[in-house]
Motif scaffolding. Sequence first.
Motif, short mmCIF file in Angstrom:
data_model
loop_
_atom_site.label_atom_id
_atom_site.label_comp_id
_atom_site.label_asym_id
_atom_site.label_seq_id
_atom_site.Cartn_x
_atom_site.Cartn_y
_atom_site.Cartn_z
N UNK A 153 -17.90 42.83 -39.67
CA UNK A 153 -18.22 43.58 -38.47
C UNK A 153 -19.31 44.62 -38.75
N UNK A 154 -19.11 45.38 -39.80
CA UNK A 154 -20.08 46.40 -40.17
C UNK A 154 -21.37 45.78 -40.69
N UNK A 155 -21.25 44.68 -41.42
CA UNK A 155 -22.45 44.01 -41.95
C UNK A 155 -23.31 43.47 -40.80
N UNK A 156 -22.66 42.90 -39.78
CA UNK A 156 -23.40 42.39 -38.63
C UNK A 156 -24.08 43.53 -37.86
N UNK A 157 -23.37 44.64 -37.70
CA UNK A 157 -23.97 45.80 -37.03
C UNK A 157 -25.17 46.32 -37.80
#
Length: 210
Positions: A80-84
């Motif tokens: 989730x954070x990597x995609x953001x």
Amino acid sequence: TFCKEFRYLGSIINSEASDSSDVASRCSAARKAFGALSKKIFRNRSVKLKAKRGAYEALVLSLMLYGCECWVPLERRVNLSRTAHRDCVRAITGVSLWQQRKYRISTKKLLQRCGLRSFRDYLDFRQLSWLGHVARMDRSRLPRKMLTAYVCNPRPQGGVFKNYGHRLVGRCGIVKARLGRRWSDWLALAQDRAQWRSLIRKACHMPPPR
């Protein structure tokens, strides 16, 4: 008298004792901050990439990684954070997802263009920095006791999630593979703050301190 989750010192603690709610909350807060500053800074072509990078690291990435030193998230939560982070990098460089796929532009090239690192590098650097800080504490301190604590009871049957120690051992293993050094006695290496910071900066591809 009972709630499923609550906020304590900026982090969200839930009844399942997992990091899922906190990671999702950090990711949402970072996206909101990026959106609020997008028109004036990040998508503004008159602002230089160096200024955008500084604003992103100070105002957005710090929100995304707040409290990450104690995270033990599942890989899908890290995604989730990597995609953001990748979405923000595309917006900073002015490359859309369609353009990236059509012209086969790798995320690594976009990161190099704006001078940023991967989300995993930022996460590893913060967690290993905190590990060295705890390792240098006096043995009477509670965080230092918990770092080397051991439970004598056997493990429960079935699948068991990785704990904080497992994650740190995995991170140290990556650092060992990148630097080609012995990490069996990492506790002794961490006692020298300057040496420890230099080692993890090199392993996590972080720039030297300004």
